[in-house]
Design a protein around this motif. Structure first.
Motif, mmCIF file in Angstrom:
data_model
loop_
_atom_site.group_PDB
_atom_site.id
_atom_site.type_symbol
_atom_site.label_atom_id
_atom_site.label_comp_id
_atom_site.label_asym_id
_atom_site.label_seq_id
_atom_site.Cartn_x
_atom_site.Cartn_y
_atom_site.Cartn_z
ATOM 1 N N HIS A 151 10.663 -5.784 -2.406
ATOM 2 C CA HIS A 151 9.974 -4.348 -2.126
ATOM 3 C C HIS A 151 9.579 -4.449 -0.542
ATOM 4 O O HIS A 151 9.417 -5.172 -0.021
ATOM 5 C CB HIS A 151 8.701 -4.626 -2.932
ATOM 6 N N ASP A 152 9.315 -3.033 -0.397
ATOM 7 C CA ASP A 152 8.719 -2.802 1.002
ATOM 8 C C ASP A 152 7.293 -3.136 1.018
ATOM 9 O O ASP A 152 6.463 -3.007 -0.044
ATOM 10 C CB ASP A 152 8.775 -1.462 1.374
ATOM 11 N N LEU A 153 6.652 -3.846 2.034
ATOM 12 C CA LEU A 153 5.401 -4.399 1.956
ATOM 13 C C LEU A 153 4.465 -3.905 2.984
ATOM 14 O O LEU A 153 4.520 -4.155 4.334
ATOM 15 C CB LEU A 153 5.563 -5.872 2.229
ATOM 16 N N ASP A 205 0.497 -4.353 -5.645
ATOM 17 C CA ASP A 205 1.810 -4.234 -6.140
ATOM 18 C C ASP A 205 2.412 -2.937 -5.377
ATOM 19 O O ASP A 205 1.533 -2.281 -4.765
ATOM 20 C CB ASP A 205 2.115 -4.235 -7.573
ATOM 21 N N SER A 206 3.647 -2.541 -5.554
ATOM 22 C CA SER A 206 4.106 -1.519 -4.725
ATOM 23 C C SER A 206 3.697 -0.349 -5.167
ATOM 24 O O SER A 206 3.785 0.760 -4.294
ATOM 25 C CB SER A 206 5.516 -1.725 -4.855
ATOM 26 N N SER A 207 3.352 0.095 -6.356
ATOM 27 C CA SER A 207 2.906 1.330 -7.015
ATOM 28 C C SER A 207 1.497 1.536 -6.694
ATOM 29 O O SER A 207 1.144 2.500 -5.979
ATOM 30 C CB SER A 207 3.120 1.171 -8.508
ATOM 31 N N ALA A 229 4.778 -9.314 -5.016
ATOM 32 C CA ALA A 229 5.833 -8.930 -3.827
ATOM 33 C C ALA A 229 6.679 -10.188 -3.552
ATOM 34 O O ALA A 229 6.442 -11.338 -4.389
ATOM 35 C CB ALA A 229 5.076 -8.568 -2.891
ATOM 36 N N TYR A 231 -0.832 -2.399 -1.538
ATOM 37 C CA TYR A 231 -1.262 -3.882 -1.091
ATOM 38 C C TYR A 231 -2.539 -3.846 -0.621
ATOM 39 O O TYR A 231 -2.862 -3.057 0.271
ATOM 40 C CB TYR A 231 -0.123 -4.581 -0.543
#
Length: 273
Positions: free
Chosen positions: A243-245, A208-210, A142, A213
């Motif tokens: 990325h969106d977190l 990670d984003s996929s 991220a 988190y």
């Protein structure tokens, strides 16, 4: 609240420094403590030390603490069941361990999505009676984030692989916003986290984003003391793409900063693989 937030923001902005931990001298005696944290989603691994499996079938978000003789260890992670050989290593690191030292080793994904090992020397210095130290460790794929409370920036830049710490009264805290530093877009806000008296609470942000988190928490008891407050730790790492977190645990960890009065800043970051 506004006055201590401004004081904290000024301390964070003025006090950043880097600290490199020296390798253990040859012939050192005694033992140290190593905690290994698995922060690579979707992988079950074996942790190798000096060519032999030290931890087997290590799953995502697990942790294990070992007491080891002082010395320098060649560490690596391999897919579970594979031999500890160079061709199988997903990531490696050389880890010096001094007698009495407390070290954390975190397997996590870089901003390029590759596994790596992060090494951190944990701060064992005492905190004032009734207080605790909260450490946030950014070990996720991220971007760099910043932490804002109202108009005050508490943590201007926390890069992947870096840590930030605050010493505060032991209780639960809430109420800050975490933004992507490169865009200012709000990522998370308003969560709570308990801080234990006379202990380090280390919150590792992983994933990670996929895969999503997550957080992994580690607690290290400290010797009670009426000494002056501890420090804030920070470091620098390459910044990845934005990325969106969805890091609710990260917001809770950082929320502790909202009640901090007069904190100073220093770096204790261990050299990374």
């Amino acid at each position: 609240m506004a006055r201590p937030l401004r004081s904290l923001a000024a301390g964070l902005a003025l006090g950043a420094a880097a600290l490199t931990v020296a390798a253990t001298p040859a012939g050192a005696t005694g033992t140290g403590t190593v905690t290994v944290i698995h922060g690579v989603p979707g992988a079950t691994v074996d942790v190798c030390a000096n060519g032999s499996a030290a931890i087997s079938d290590f799953t995502y978000k697990s942790q294990k603490t070992l007491s080891l003789p002082a010395g320098t260890y060649d560490l690596g992670i391999v897919p579970t069941g594979k031999p500890c050989t160079a061709s199988n290593y997903l990531a490696t690191a050389s880890a010096p361990l001094a007698a009495g030292e407390n070290v954390s080793v975190v397997a996590y994904l870089t901003t390029s999505g590759k596994p790596t090992l992060g090494l951190y020397a944990n701060d064992l210095s005492a905190v004032p009676s009734g207080q605790g130290r909260l450490v946030l460790s950014h070990n996720a794929n991220a971007p760099t984030v910043k932490v804002v409370a109202g108009t005050s920036t508490l943590v201007p830049s926390l890069a992947p692989g870096s840590q930030a710490a605050v010493v505060v009264p032991a209780q639960s805290y809430s109420g800050v916003n975490v933004e992507v530093a490169s865009s200012g877009a709000a990522a998370i806000s308003n969560a709570t986290v308990p801080v234990t008296a006379d202990a380090d609470t280390i919150v590792y942000v992983v994933g990670d984003s996929s895969a999503g988190y997550s957080t992994v928490a580690q607690s290290i008891p400290l010797t009670p003391s009426a000494s002056v407050p501890g420090s804030v730790v920070t470091g620098n790492s390459p910044v990845g793409t934005t990325h969106d977190l969805p890091l609710a645990g990260l917001a809770g960890a950082l929320a502790v900063a909202g009640a901090l009065f007069g904190v100073s800043l220093r770096a204790l970051r261990r050299r990374r693989a």
